[in-house]
Scaffold this motif. Structure first.
Motif, PDB file in Angstrom:
ATOM      1  N   THR A  56      33.969  46.352  34.173  1.00 12.18           N
ATOM      2  CA  THR A  56      33.988  44.890  34.210  1.00 12.18           C
ATOM      3  C   THR A  56      34.854  44.302  33.100  1.00 12.18           C
ATOM      4  O   THR A  56      35.104  43.105  33.096  1.00 12.18           O
ATOM      5  N   LYS A  59      41.544  45.332  31.896  1.00 13.50           N
ATOM      6  CA  LYS A  59      42.610  44.357  31.694  1.00 13.50           C
ATOM      7  C   LYS A  59      43.946  45.079  31.721  1.00 13.50           C
ATOM      8  O   LYS A  59      44.004  46.321  31.669  1.00 13.50           O
ATOM      9  N   SER A  76      46.111  41.951  36.618  1.00 19.89           N
ATOM     10  CA  SER A  76      44.790  41.707  37.196  1.00 19.89           C
ATOM     11  C   SER A  76      44.724  40.332  37.833  1.00 19.89           C
ATOM     12  O   SER A  76      45.378  39.389  37.380  1.00 19.89           O
ATOM     13  N   ARG A  78      41.818  37.531  38.688  1.00 22.06           N
ATOM     14  CA  ARG A  78      40.438  37.090  38.488  1.00 22.06           C
ATOM     15  C   ARG A  78      40.129  36.103  39.609  1.00 22.06           C
ATOM     16  O   ARG A  78      40.741  35.038  39.692  1.00 22.06           O
ATOM     17  N   VAL A  85      32.205  35.943  41.343  1.00 18.87           N
ATOM     18  CA  VAL A  85      33.471  36.276  40.683  1.00 18.87           C
ATOM     19  C   VAL A  85      33.706  37.767  40.814  1.00 18.87           C
ATOM     20  O   VAL A  85      32.768  38.568  40.828  1.00 18.87           O
ATOM     21  N   TRP A  86      34.960  38.166  40.934  1.00 20.95           N
ATOM     22  CA  TRP A  86      35.321  39.568  40.972  1.00 20.95           C
ATOM     23  C   TRP A  86      36.765  39.709  40.501  1.00 20.95           C
ATOM     24  O   TRP A  86      37.442  38.711  40.218  1.00 20.95           O
ATOM     25  N   ALA A  87      37.232  40.938  40.413  1.00 24.13           N
ATOM     26  CA  ALA A  87      38.578  41.184  39.895  1.00 24.13           C
ATOM     27  C   ALA A  87      39.264  42.263  40.718  1.00 24.13           C
ATOM     28  O   ALA A  87      38.618  43.152  41.287  1.00 24.13           O
ATOM     29  N   HIS A  89      42.522  44.912  40.038  1.00 22.94           N
ATOM     30  CA  HIS A  89      43.398  45.420  38.989  1.00 22.94           C
ATOM     31  C   HIS A  89      44.485  46.285  39.624  1.00 22.94           C
ATOM     32  O   HIS A  89      44.189  47.320  40.236  1.00 22.94           O
ATOM     33  N   TYR A 145      42.301  32.208  42.637  1.00 20.13           N
ATOM     34  CA  TYR A 145      42.640  33.337  41.777  1.00 20.13           C
ATOM     35  C   TYR A 145      43.389  32.865  40.539  1.00 20.13           C
ATOM     36  O   TYR A 145      44.038  31.822  40.529  1.00 20.13           O
TER      37      TYR A 145
END
Length: 201
Positions: A56, A59, A76, A78, A85-87, A89, A145
């Motif tokens: 989590t 970066k 990334s 976001r 919320v999620w990401a 990468h 995003y």
């Protein structure tokens, strides 16, 4: 000698005797044994990351190690939709497009994705078949995003998505950024500890 002097002398004598008794008692007690050395081997560089790291906190610049394979996070996204919320990468690869998605819902859910731009496929149905595998629609929506590092997208924008699931943890997803065309990708669900994270600083 006056009575006051006698009292003062007695107080001093008693104090000196008490201190001498305590010091002698402390010296007579054996010293505690030194701690035994830890026989467990330790990695001298182990403080740069945990055993698997915190996905989590990923970066741009972090390195991921999947067994013998290593890759770096180039950028990334976001993403946010309502209270979720999620990401995503994006990873350094020789060709194509590959990324890792991380979401807390409330447990951490992760998947490793590979873009399939050659597919002429859109999320037009509740079930889709690809490479002999049948997928069913599980979720679709619209999110905003924010871009970090190298992603090939604007600093901020919006995206539409449609997620499908198949057997054995197989995943199929469609994303459309800033009202562009649908981009299909296939993925595999990952469990915590599937890779090791080395922070890039």
């Amino acid at each position: 000698m006056s009575p006051v002097t006698v009292v003062v002398v007695l107080v001093v004598v008693v104090a000196v005797a008490g201190v001498a008794f305590l010091v002698g008692r402390a010296r007579s007690q054996p010293a505690p044994p030194p701690p035994k050395p830890d026989p467990t081997p330790r990695d001298p560089f182990g403080d740069i990351t945990e055993s698997s790291g915190d996905p989590t906190s990923l970066k741009a610049g972090d390195m991921l190690e999947f067994g013998a394979e290593r890759s770096w996070v180039r950028g990334s996204l976001r993403l946010a939709e309502g209270g979720s919320v999620w990401a995503e990468h994006f990873l350094e690869v020789d060709e194509g497009r590959r990324w890792l998605s991380v979401e807390e819902d409330p447990d951490v859910r992760m998947a490793l994705w590979t873009g399939r731009p050659e597919l002429d496929l859109t999320p037009h149905s509740k079930t889709l078949e690809l490479d002999g595998v049948r997928y069913r629609l599980t979720e679709r929506g619209t999110a905003s995003y924010r871009s970090e590092g190298t992603t090939g997208l604007r600093a901020k924008g919006g995206m539409d998505y449609a997620d499908y699931e198949g057997p054995d943890g197989r995943l199929l997803s469609f994303e459309r950024f800033d009202h562009g065309k649908w981009e299909p990708s296939v993925g595999t669900a990952l469990t915590p500890g599937s890779f090791t994270i080395y922070p890039g600083g």
